[in-house]
Design a protein around this motif. Structure first.
Motif, short mmCIF file in Angstrom:
data_model
loop_
_atom_site.label_atom_id
_atom_site.label_comp_id
_atom_site.label_asym_id
_atom_site.label_seq_id
_atom_site.Cartn_x
_atom_site.Cartn_y
_atom_site.Cartn_z
N ALA A 1 52.07 60.31 38.42
CA ALA A 1 52.82 59.21 39.02
C ALA A 1 53.73 58.58 37.97
O ALA A 1 53.38 58.51 36.78
N ILE A 2 54.89 58.12 38.43
CA ILE A 2 55.87 57.45 37.58
C ILE A 2 56.30 56.15 38.26
O ILE A 2 56.56 56.14 39.47
N ALA A 3 56.38 55.08 37.50
CA ALA A 3 57.05 53.86 37.95
C ALA A 3 58.22 53.62 37.00
O ALA A 3 58.05 53.65 35.78
N ALA A 4 59.41 53.44 37.57
CA ALA A 4 60.62 53.22 36.77
C ALA A 4 61.36 52.02 37.32
O ALA A 4 61.45 51.84 38.54
N LEU A 5 61.90 51.20 36.43
CA LEU A 5 62.56 49.96 36.82
C LEU A 5 64.06 50.04 36.60
O LEU A 5 64.54 50.65 35.64
N GLN A 6 64.81 49.39 37.50
CA GLN A 6 66.24 49.16 37.30
C GLN A 6 66.37 47.85 36.52
O GLN A 6 65.99 46.79 37.01
N PRO A 7 66.86 47.90 35.29
CA PRO A 7 66.92 46.68 34.48
C PRO A 7 67.72 45.58 35.18
O PRO A 7 68.68 45.85 35.91
N GLN A 8 67.30 44.34 34.96
CA GLN A 8 68.05 43.21 35.52
C GLN A 8 69.49 43.23 35.00
O GLN A 8 69.73 43.54 33.84
N GLY A 9 70.43 42.95 35.88
CA GLY A 9 71.83 42.91 35.49
C GLY A 9 72.54 44.23 35.59
O GLY A 9 73.74 44.31 35.36
N LYS A 10 71.79 45.32 35.93
CA LYS A 10 72.42 46.62 36.08
C LYS A 10 72.52 46.97 37.55
O LYS A 10 71.67 46.63 38.36
N GLN A 11 73.57 47.70 37.90
CA GLN A 11 73.77 48.16 39.27
C GLN A 11 74.24 49.59 39.21
O GLN A 11 75.38 49.88 38.88
N ARG B 1 55.75 53.39 33.60
CA ARG B 1 54.39 53.93 33.71
C ARG B 1 54.45 55.43 33.97
O ARG B 1 55.30 55.91 34.73
N LEU B 2 53.53 56.17 33.34
CA LEU B 2 53.30 57.58 33.62
C LEU B 2 51.79 57.80 33.64
O LEU B 2 51.10 57.49 32.66
N THR B 3 51.29 58.28 34.76
CA THR B 3 49.84 58.48 34.94
C THR B 3 49.59 59.88 35.45
O THR B 3 50.36 60.40 36.27
N GLU B 4 48.52 60.53 34.95
CA GLU B 4 48.09 61.83 35.45
C GLU B 4 46.72 61.68 36.10
O GLU B 4 45.90 60.87 35.67
N TYR B 5 46.48 62.49 37.14
CA TYR B 5 45.24 62.40 37.90
C TYR B 5 44.56 63.77 37.96
O TYR B 5 45.23 64.78 38.24
N PRO B 6 43.23 63.83 37.78
CA PRO B 6 42.51 65.12 37.81
C PRO B 6 42.10 65.53 39.22
O PRO B 6 41.07 66.17 39.41
#
Length: 444
Positions: free
Chosen positions: A276-286, A238-243
């Motif tokens: 704002a940014i939401a970033a995920l660590q893919p399943q199975g990765k460390q 996700r990438l969101t901008e706010y005014p």
């Protein structure tokens, strides 16, 4: 060079933090009354965090950390400022909200966390953080290395486009300059923003603050941030901008849209002030590029009866875990209780330890079907150790009962997740002191 600039910033933040907190009044009273410094955007970005291990990067004086802990997360806050961490630790004790605070340069903290195999379900950073970091690659790789597979990084920051303007809205600065920008020192932006950044009510506090220590900022564009996270192996969700900006009044004529959301004057066009940014660590990765070591939870956990010669190790775990979960009791009382645990509770309880690769990492003390204590080394939280100890005890005993301090909301959430139900509440603990206790039980 960057380490020298980070050190200069540490000194500057130590001075500024005193001024900032002088404007915020009795913060412990604010939190004890149920206050929170979080905005809806942050809560939405993080999702449900009850019972999760959450790392708060550049946590400043801990107000947001404690607000997150109140939502049920097991919070660890990290900040470079000695003054900020000392204040956060005191505030945690005074308002009886459990959280752990660690003072460190962030890059050095990532190195230690990587070596110690620490992992978190959520990593969070907000508002005016990355401008103090000299290398976004180190930052992003550190985040990736401490996220559990499937974990999320939630990031909300002031928009770099807004930083091209001077306080009177005239374009003045380059967008994301590549060289560090020398400043006179961290300013008293809390005083400048008034009630916008003092959720419990603004007080005059320090007047005319002038920082004796210069500071250095590193301004990054959105593309810099996104690319660093991608290069670290995280998936941008996700990438969101706010005014508008939450709380911060950085320019002339800003107006409150409600809820302390500050926007440009009505005579100006809309422009982005936060993102704002939401970033995920893919399943199975460390870790970045899959190069991290296995988390502790992937290693076999052995549950066995304790040995009396392990008493000192159990006492060390008890004290570390109690400092993390029960800071509201105060250090003096915890040290006194440790002696009682040594002399009375360990000898009388049926103690079982959790062991990983030959090292004791947690234990449960049982008195019949009652859990007299469940303690896990705070450095290895989130590896399933507490759950393993409870499930093993259930398999042997059937029904289990437990009493938990109500202020230790993470522990209450932990037992609820394991199927315990609340049966009663008491206003005082077993010693008659004014610490509320939740009584819970779980059937076989």
């Amino acid at each position: 060079m960057s380490n020298d600039l980070h050190e200069a910033n540490r000194l500057s933040w130590n001075a500024a933090t005193v001024a900032h907190n002088s404007h915020k009044g009795d913060q412990a009273a604010f939190f004890r009354a149920g206050g929170s410094t979080l905005y809806p955007e942050e809560i939405e970005l993080l999702g449900d965090i009850a019972g999760l291990d959450l790392l708060h990067l550049q946590c400043n004086s801990g107000q947001d950390s404690l607000s997150l802990a109140r939502l049920g997360a097991n919070v660890t806050g990290v900040d470079i400022s000695d003054e900020a961490i000392a204040f956060a630790t005191r505030l945690s004790e005074e308002c009886r909200i459990a959280a752990r605070f660690e003072r460190s340069d962030l890059f050095e903290w990532f190195e230690r966390a990587r070596a110690d195999e620490r992992r978190f379900d959520r990593v969070f950073a907000s508002y005016g953080t990355i401008c103090w970091l000299s290398d976004l690659g180190v930052w992003a790789r550190g985040i990736a290395d401490v996220l559990k597979p499937g974990g999320r990084f939630a990031f909300i920051e002031f928009h770099p486009f807004a930083m091209v303007f001077d306080p009177s809205w005239k374009p003045h600065y380059d967008y994301a300059p590549k060289e560090p920008v020398a400043e006179a020192g961290v300013g008293d932006y809390v005083a400048d923003s008034g009630a916008g950044l003092a959720a419990g009510g603004y007080q005059e506090g320090v007047v005319g603050f002038s920082n004796p220590h210069p500071s250095f900022e590193f301004n990054w564009g959105i593309a810099d941030v996104i690319q660093a996270l991608i290069d670290a192996g995280l998936r941008i969700e996700r990438l969101t901008e706010y005014p508008y900006s939450n709380g911060w009044i950085g320019f002339e004529g800003m107006r409150d849209l409600g809820g302390r959301r500050m926007a440009p004057p009505a005579t100006m066009p809309s422009l982005p002030l936060m993102y704002a940014i939401a970033a995920l660590q893919p399943q199975g990765k460390q870790g970045a590029g899959g190069r991290g070591r296995a988390v502790a939870g992937a290693k076999p956990i052995t549950i066995r009866p304790w040995r009396p010669e392990e008493g000192e190790r159990l006492l060390a775990i008890w004290l570390a875990a109690s400092r993390f979960g029960h800071p509201f009791l105060g250090e003096t009382r915890l040290v006194e209780q440790q002696q009682v645990v040594r002399d009375t509770y360990l000898p009388m309880a049926d103690n079982w330890v959790a062991e990983i690769e030959g090292k004791v990492v947690g234990f449960i003390g049982l008195i019949g079907n009652f859990i007299g204590g469940l303690f896990v080394d705070p450095d290895i939280r989130g590896a399933g150790i507490g759950r393993a100890l409870v499930e093993d005890a259930t398999a042997r005993l059937g029904r289990l009962d437990v009493s938990v301090y109500a202020d230790n909301q993470a522990a209450v959430a932990f037992y609820l997740r394991l199927g315990f139900v609340e049966t009663a509440r008491k206003a005082t603990d077993d010693e008659g002191l004014p610490f509320a206790v939740v009584e819970m039980t779980r059937a076989a």
